[in-house]
Structure formats: C-alpha cells, structure tokens
Design an enzyme around this catalytic site. Structure first.
Site, short mmCIF file in Angstrom:
data_model
loop_
_atom_site.label_atom_id
_atom_site.label_comp_id
_atom_site.label_asym_id
_atom_site.label_seq_id
_atom_site.Cartn_x
_atom_site.Cartn_y
_atom_site.Cartn_z
N SER A 131 -38.82 139.64 -1.15
CA SER A 131 -38.34 139.03 -2.39
C SER A 131 -36.82 138.88 -2.37
O SER A 131 -36.11 139.68 -1.78
CB SER A 131 -38.73 139.88 -3.60
OG SER A 131 -38.18 139.31 -4.77
N LYS A 185 -46.14 142.90 -3.81
CA LYS A 185 -45.30 141.71 -3.98
C LYS A 185 -45.92 140.78 -5.04
O LYS A 185 -45.20 140.16 -5.85
CB LYS A 185 -45.12 140.97 -2.65
CG LYS A 185 -44.37 139.63 -2.76
CD LYS A 185 -42.97 139.82 -3.33
CE LYS A 185 -42.04 138.63 -3.27
NZ LYS A 185 -42.44 137.38 -3.83
N ASN A 189 -44.21 139.56 -8.56
CA ASN A 189 -44.10 138.19 -9.07
C ASN A 189 -44.69 138.04 -10.46
O ASN A 189 -44.18 137.28 -11.29
CB ASN A 189 -44.76 137.21 -8.09
CG ASN A 189 -43.87 136.91 -6.90
OD1 ASN A 189 -43.05 137.73 -6.52
ND2 ASN A 189 -44.02 135.75 -6.29
N GLU A 192 -42.20 139.21 -12.69
CA GLU A 192 -41.15 138.16 -12.69
C GLU A 192 -41.51 137.05 -13.69
O GLU A 192 -40.67 136.62 -14.48
CB GLU A 192 -41.04 137.61 -11.27
CG GLU A 192 -40.15 136.41 -11.06
CD GLU A 192 -40.25 135.90 -9.61
OE1 GLU A 192 -40.01 136.70 -8.68
OE2 GLU A 192 -40.57 134.72 -9.41
C1 6PG Z 1 -39.17 136.19 -4.88
C2 6PG Z 1 -39.80 135.09 -5.68
C3 6PG Z 1 -40.36 134.05 -4.78
C4 6PG Z 1 -40.72 132.75 -5.49
C5 6PG Z 1 -42.14 132.79 -6.02
C6 6PG Z 1 -42.35 132.36 -7.43
O1 6PG Z 1 -39.61 137.31 -5.07
O2 6PG Z 1 -38.27 135.91 -4.10
O3 6PG Z 1 -40.83 135.59 -6.46
O4 6PG Z 1 -41.40 134.63 -4.07
O5 6PG Z 1 -39.78 132.37 -6.38
O6 6PG Z 1 -42.85 132.00 -5.15
O7 6PG Z 1 -42.47 131.00 -7.49
P1 6PG Z 1 -43.22 130.20 -8.64
O8 6PG Z 1 -42.45 130.43 -9.89
O9 6PG Z 1 -43.09 128.80 -8.16
O10 6PG Z 1 -44.62 130.64 -8.71
#
Ligand code: 6PG
Length: 482
Positions: A131, A185, A189, A192
């Site tokens: 990430s 991971k 996300n 996130e």
């Molecule tokens: C990271 C991010 C990276 C990416 C994801 C999310 O940890 O560096 O999470 O993996 O930004 O793919 O992307 P989406 O918002 O397009 O689902």
C-alpha cells in the site's frame, strides 16, 4: 547465459512495478532484475533510470538466469488473469526453493489457490499486499506479506529495506500464511473506502451547512490534520480541495464528475464480511455510496423528488464544524473497529495467526490509511490480545463517549437537511446496536418462527423453542416438533 547478479527481480514495468524496482535498487546491497512483457517498456525504464543499475531481461529464461538462487521475483501486474499468466511462465523457469511474490491487489482466495498450486512445484508463492500508491512504491510502502516462513526468511530483509519507516520501525511484518497478507490488504482498502467516504461526507455537510468554499474547507482540514485526526487522507483532502482548475478557474472539485470509481477491493471486503458474518456496515455504506453516485440515469430520474421544505442553515458555523470533526473521529474509529473485527474473523476462519497490534503498527507509515491514532490500536491489543471489539478498548471508549453528543447532532442535522450521510449514520447505528441492552432481533426471531418454524431461544430457559402461533398458541420444545 546471463550472470546471476540480481538478488531480487520485478515483473511488470507499469508505474507501480517500475517505482518498486527503483525503490529496491536504491537500497544498499540490492541488484534488481526487471522484466516486462513488451521490452520497449523495459527499455524506457532503463533509459529513464540509468542510476538504478537494472539488469534487464528480454524473456523469462533470461530473467531467471539473472537472479541469484534461491531466486525471488515480485510480480506487479494487473490482478486476475494477467497475474496467473505471469505465474505460469515463472513456474516454468524457476526451481524448487525459489520465491514468487504477487505484489498486486489480488483477491485473497486467489492467493490461497495460487499458493497451493505453486507449492506443489516446490516453489514458494507469497501474496504481499503493498500500500501507498505510486509514491509509496517508490519511497517506502507499507507491506503485508503472507506465504511460508521459509519465504519470509529471505524476503524479510529485502522488504524491510524498502518499507516505510514509522517511529524507527519498518512498516512490514509477516502477516500469516498463504492468503493472509492479501486478506489484510483487502481490509486495509475497505477501511480506506470508509475513511474516504466519511471525509467526503464531512466536507459536504460543512459546505452545504455553512456555505464555505472548498478553499476555506481545505483550511479546516489542514487544521484538523494537526490534531487527533492527523492522517494521510485528511492531508491530501486539504490539497484536493485547494486545487483550482486551470481551464475554468473554479475549484477543481466542482468540475470533477461526481461519480466515484472503484476497482473492487472495497466490494471484496464487504462480500467477505458477509460470508464471515461480520457487520462492516460503515465500509459497506462507503462501497454503496460509490455505486449510488455512479448511477446517472437513476439519479436523474429521482432528481425531482422532494427534499425537506426548509433550507439548511447552520446557526453557529464554528460549533457545527467542530461537531462534524468529532463525528468524523467517532465514525472513523467504528470503521477501524469493524475492519479489525473482520481480520479477527478471517484469521479464525482460515487458521492464520495474525497479530492485530502488528498490523496497526505496519499501517502507521507508507499506506493510504496511515493515521496518528494507529498507535492506540497497537496499545489496545497489547493490553488485551483477546479484545472482542476495538471500540470497547479504554482509549476508544473514551473517544466515543466524549464525541457521541456531537455525532448524534450531525446525523440528525444531516437527516433533517436531506444531506446523505450514510457512513456517519450507519456508524452511529452500529455503535448504538452494539451497546444496546436489548435489540428488536427478538421480534425478528418471533417472525421467523411464525412463518418458518425456525425456532428461538428463551431468556429464562435452556433449549430451543417453537410456538404454535395459531390455534392454542402453546409453546413447545423445538426438539419435540421433529
Ligand atoms: C493502496 C491503495 C491502492 C488503490 C486501490 C483502491 O493501498 O495503495 O488502496 O491499492 O488505490 O486499488 O482503488 P479503488 O478506489 O479504485 O478501488
């Protein structure tokens, strides 16, 4: 035959792959072999970065020959079919004891499948979550590797050399076997997504409630970033809001189409949580909010439907902004709490020994959800490794206790104003559900028993019961009914 000079290889020279290769090459003791399906891309990386001293390969055989044994190569290509295709080729040229790492955002069940298949050849397969986006790959990501202990022995020092450093410690740990790294991971996300949605809701409420401009709200976020909300996502939000469109002179955020994309990792987090029976409602609402935003036809059709009669005017803008800040902090804690619940459930389901405190530690630097309060999560699990819900740990319980009044005011205000705040309100509903003495689930059990004889338990007796709802309404022990 090429000299086996490289101690690590990277397959896939798109931005993430080439940045990771450059990061590796910049560290003492590493010589990096690189390979890409089309050599022209490899050539352009070679031309742009002569300082990296890359060893470039034209084909998989040459790539394998350029690597010291046991070989280790990190695949940085698209998840799914392209990853399988590269693994298939590497397995042909690698030998037992060598290590193949998938550094992409793979679905953890794919990683479990791949690990099992590759292990049969004697080659190690490691799914490693990485990430930090493009910049993280280049300067120091947070790395979440799964795979065998033997593979970790060789990879540990290499990963430690390139990972972000937080408070003197590299942001990498051996998460657990086979798919554990990609599982963690995936949950990263999911959190996130929730964090981004909460920040977006905070911005929307402040803008519509106080009439402040994006630039003014950027200053608010920059201020918040100096306190307990300090995090990468708050920091970049201020920058995004500050950005002015060169073409129109308007805030850039106002000329971006309001339909959020998604590559699928948030949806995986929710799908997996559903399978595991873990309520990650904040994360789910964040995923659904992106889906709703991306339905222009439905949105256009519904745009004439009524909202509240009265305009949304906040009496005390300063107090409202502070309420939103507190609501954001509380909801964010719920998102992390739900994410960690999913990690605990996944570890149990798949037999992984995941150290929750270690995960919080490696998320302190490099990754997208890095935030000041991650240390508190580490402390909470150190204090009580069997913690059943993160939000009940003393530090977090105190935060929700002191912020709940503001949190409720914000959710009420949003509902009255007709401003969607699915992540704020679902987090609050989750909090209230969790702390409730009695839930109306008792009624749901009654309904289930009524139409399906699905039985229920009583608060005052052992056993399973079924009521004969019509007729004489007698209650009988369920076992007797079968
Ligand atoms: C990271 C991010 C990276 C990416 C994801 C999310 O940890 O560096 O999470 O993996 O930004 O793919 O992307 P989406 O918002 O397009 O689902």
């Amino acid at each position: 035959m090429a000299n086996a000079q490289a101690n690590i290889g990277v397959v896939g020279m798109a931005v993430m792959g080439s940045n990771l290769a450059r990061n590796l090459a910049s560290r003492e003791g590493n010589t990096v072999a690189i390979f890409n399906r089309s050599f022209s891309k490899t050539q352009s990386v070679l031309d742009a970065h002569p300082e990296a001293g890359f060893i470039a390969a034209h084909d998989y055989k040459e790539f394998a020959d350029s690597l010291q044994k046991p070989r280790a190569a990190i695949i940085m290509v698209k998840a799914g079919g392209p990853t399988d295709a590269v693994i298939e080729e590497l397995v042909k040229v690698f030998e037992p004891g060598d290590i193949i790492v998938d550094g992409g955002n793979a679905l953890f069940t794919d990683t479990i499948r791949r690990e099992k298949a590759v292990r049969e050849t004697g080659i190690n397969f490691v799914g490693a979550g990485i990430s930090g986006g493009e910049e993280g790959a280049l300067l120091g990501p947070s790395i979440m590797p799964g795979g065998s202990d033997a593979a970790w022995e060789k990879l540990g020092p290499i990963f430690r050399s390139i990972a972000a450093i937080a408070e003197g410690e590299p942001c990498v740990t051996h998460v657990g076997h086979d798919g554990a790294g990609h599982f963690v991971k995936m949950v990263h996300n999911g959190i996130e997504y929730a964090d981004m949605q909460l920040i977006a809701e905070a911005y929307d409420l402040i803008r519509r409630g106080t009439g402040k401009s994006p630039a003014e709200i950027a200053e608010i976020f920059a201020e918040w970033n100096k306190g307990e909300l300090e995090s990468y996502l708050i920091e970049i939000t201020a920058e995004v809001l500050r950005q002015v469109d060169a073409k129109t002179g308007k805030p850039l955020v106002d000329v971006i189409v309001d339909q959020a994309g998604a590559k699928g990792t948030g949806a995986w987090t929710v799908q997996t949580a559903l399978d595991l029976g873990i309520p990650v409602s904040g994360i789910a609402e964040a995923v659904f909010a992106r889906s709703l935003s991306s339905k222009p036809a439905q949105r256009a059709a519904a745009s004439a439907l009524p909202g509240p009669d009265e305009a949304f005017v906040v009496a005390d803008p300063e107090a409202f902004v502070e309420d939103v800040r507190q609501a954001l902090y509380a909801s964010k804690i719920i998102a992390y709490s739900q994410g960690f619940d999913e990690i605990v459930a996944g570890a149990e389901q798949y037999g992984w020994d995941i150290k929750k405190g270690e995960i919080a530690k490696i998320w302190r630097g490099g990754c997208i959800i890095r935030a000041r309060f991650l240390n508190r999560i580490t402390e909470a699990y150190a204090e009580n490794p069997g913690l059943v819900a993160l939000v009940t740990a003393s530090f977090f319980a105190e935060v929700v206790t002191s912020t709940q009044a503001a949190w409720r005011r914000v959710v009420v205000a949003a509902a009255q104003a007709g401003i969607p705040s699915p992540a704020f309100s679902s987090s609050l509903a989750y909090y209230d559900g969790l702390r409730a003495d009695r839930l109306p689930a008792a009624l749901v059990q009654g309904q289930r028993d009524f139409f399906g004889a699905h039985t229920y338990k009583r608060v005052d007796a052992e056993g399973t019961f079924h009521t004969l709802w019509s007729g004489d309404r007698t209650e009988i022990e369920a076992e007797d009914t079968h």
